[in-house]
Motif scaffolding. Structure first.
Motif, mmCIF file in Angstrom:
data_model
loop_
_atom_site.group_PDB
_atom_site.id
_atom_site.type_symbol
_atom_site.label_atom_id
_atom_site.label_comp_id
_atom_site.label_asym_id
_atom_site.label_seq_id
_atom_site.Cartn_x
_atom_site.Cartn_y
_atom_site.Cartn_z
ATOM 1 N N ARG A 332 0.826 -1.205 0.000
ATOM 2 C CA ARG A 332 0.000 0.000 0.000
ATOM 3 C C ARG A 332 0.867 1.265 0.000
ATOM 4 N NH1 ARG A 332 -4.098 1.269 5.007
ATOM 5 N NH2 ARG A 332 -5.127 3.120 4.167
ATOM 6 N N LEU A 333 1.879 1.281 0.847
ATOM 7 C CA LEU A 333 2.757 2.450 0.957
ATOM 8 C C LEU A 333 3.520 2.726 -0.331
ATOM 9 C CD1 LEU A 333 4.431 2.297 4.503
ATOM 10 C CD2 LEU A 333 3.198 4.229 3.523
ATOM 11 N N ARG A 334 3.998 1.667 -0.957
ATOM 12 C CA ARG A 334 4.819 1.811 -2.168
ATOM 13 C C ARG A 334 3.978 1.787 -3.440
ATOM 14 N NH1 ARG A 334 10.532 -0.792 -0.787
ATOM 15 N NH2 ARG A 334 10.434 -0.704 1.479
ATOM 16 N N ASP A 335 2.687 1.520 -3.276
ATOM 17 C CA ASP A 335 1.757 1.423 -4.401
ATOM 18 C C ASP A 335 2.294 0.462 -5.456
ATOM 19 O OD1 ASP A 335 -0.511 1.890 -5.866
ATOM 20 O OD2 ASP A 335 0.246 3.705 -6.826
ATOM 21 N N ILE A 336 2.618 -0.743 -4.996
ATOM 22 C CA ILE A 336 3.158 -1.784 -5.886
ATOM 23 C C ILE A 336 2.020 -2.456 -6.646
ATOM 24 C CG2 ILE A 336 4.356 -4.011 -5.964
ATOM 25 C CD1 ILE A 336 5.957 -3.065 -3.512
ATOM 26 N N GLY A 337 2.149 -2.520 -7.960
ATOM 27 C CA GLY A 337 1.122 -3.156 -8.778
ATOM 28 C C GLY A 337 1.664 -4.316 -9.578
#
Length: 393
Positions: A332-337
């Protein structure tokens, strides 16, 4: 208490969402990067790739974009038993065709952006999908009665040949709020079609969408926000305009700290720096490592110096549990997709694997992005996917 910090400097803009002073989400928009995601272009077909059932589309950017056949064909609603279209790419488009597309994934150092003719217009409560009649609700809306209520409202509002995705922020909202949300998006779509019709020079940008700040304020405003703190006077007008069009249960305090380093003042800078580290230590003494590649993100769990006081199985389970909570937080913090592979410390008991899988699903409920936990593979690697937020509707 939740607050939004918006810090602008020469390097770009950082938006941080804090809960009781703890960073829970952060987004960065660097001035030197041209983000294309969500933008709508009138492009021109440059090359057809029959073997891949795909094509390259020139939208006027440095690299041609890529489109697959499935993003050219009309969306099908499997719940209605609609049959798949068996056409080939060469039957659908040809070289030189003008085509209205939306960027779904930004370009990388290697690949151009990915585009689709399936346009989606994200607003506060809904995502409008023109030229389809599919109406569905976010999987994160778990209350079936509420889901039915919202779908019924939307079906009564949208005209023929319009579909919509109902966002989690619509939970508990009344019909008049949802109606206004959809009508705004329909008006935007009509303006897009009018501009497409009148555009003579192709390729051309048709709709640039919301600015970075406006999009993030709209997306985050329903998270019980009490205060927004900014350091740039130019942003005040835009944020006030967004807030004036949004009904919130509590009045939001907008505070300007002109030209101040608000990330440092609110002790957020150090927290942001930690989100860029490859190795993250756990309280138990173990750690996780995060490595991003072009194809996927690999996360490895290590026991480190933690040995535990009980049997080996329980020790491993404790580290894996703590790692799971931290992994969900870091995604969530790094917005990893994209595709995410987690290499946990080997667990011999199936019940322990199920416990970890269930814990991960529970922790991911805090994430407003769409996630899917596929489970442990035959190689004992946990597989999951996540859609990154920056272009999320």
């Amino acid at each position: 208490m939740k607050e939004i910090l918006i810090s602008r400097n020469n390097e770009g803009t950082t938006i941080a969402l804090l809960e009781n002073g703890i960073l829970i989400e952060k987004y960065e928009d660097t001035e030197n990067k041209n983000y294309l995601e969500e933008k709508i272009y009138l492009g021109i077909v440059k090359d057809i790739l029959p073997g891949m059932q795909a094509a390259f589309i020139d939208i006027g950017e440095e690299k041609n974009t890529f489109i697959h056949l499935k993003d050219l064909l009309p969306k099908i609603d499997i719940t209605k038993g609609e049959e798949k279209n068996d056409k080939t790419i060469s039957q659908v488009i040809k070289q030189g065709d003008k085509i209205l597309v939306q960027v779904k994934r930004d370009a990388t150092n290697i690949k151009g952006a990915k585009v689709s003719t399936h346009i989606s217009l994200a607003n506060r409560f809904t995502v409008l999908m023109p030229e389809t009649d599919i109406i569905t609700a976010s999987q994160k809306i778990e209350d079936e009665e509420e889901k039915k209520r919202l779908i019924h409202i939307v079906k009564n509002i949208v005209p023929k040949n319009y579909g919509a995705i109902i966002r989690t922020s619509s939970i508990g909202k009344q019909e008049d709020e949802i109606r206004q949300d959809l009508e705004d998006s329909i008006k935007r779509w009509k303006n897009i079609k009018e501009k497409q019709k009148n555009t003579k020079k192709v390729p051309a940008l048709i709709d640039a969408g919301n600015s970075f700040i406006k999009k993030m304020i709209i997306d985050l405003i329903d998270k019980d926000i009490t205060k927004i703190i900014i350091n740039n006077e130019e942003d005040v007008k835009e944020i006030k305009e967004v807030l004036s069009n949004i009904q919130t249960e509590k009045e939001i305090d907008l505070s300007l700290r002109k030209n101040e380093d608000i990330l440092k003042i609110y002790d957020t800078e150090a927290q942001i720096e930690k989100t860029k580290a490859r190795k993250i230590y756990l309280k138990c003494g173990g750690f996780i490592t995060i490595d991003k590649t072009e194809a996927l993100t690999a996360i490895d769990v290590n026991s480190g110096r933690y040995t535990g006081k009980r049997d080996v199985g329980e020790t491993i389970l404790k580290v894996n549990k703590e790692a799971t909570i931290e992994i969900a937080k870091q995604l969530r913090l790094r917005d990893i997709g994209g595709v995410i592979i987690i290499d946990y410390i080997d667990m011999n008991l199936e019940e322990h694997k199920k416990e970890i899988e269930q814990l991960l699903k529970e922790e991911l409920k805090k994430d407003r992005s769409k996630t899917q936990v596929i489970g442990f593979s035959k190689l004992d690697l946990l597989e999951m996917t996540r859609k990154h937020i920056r272009g999320e509707g």
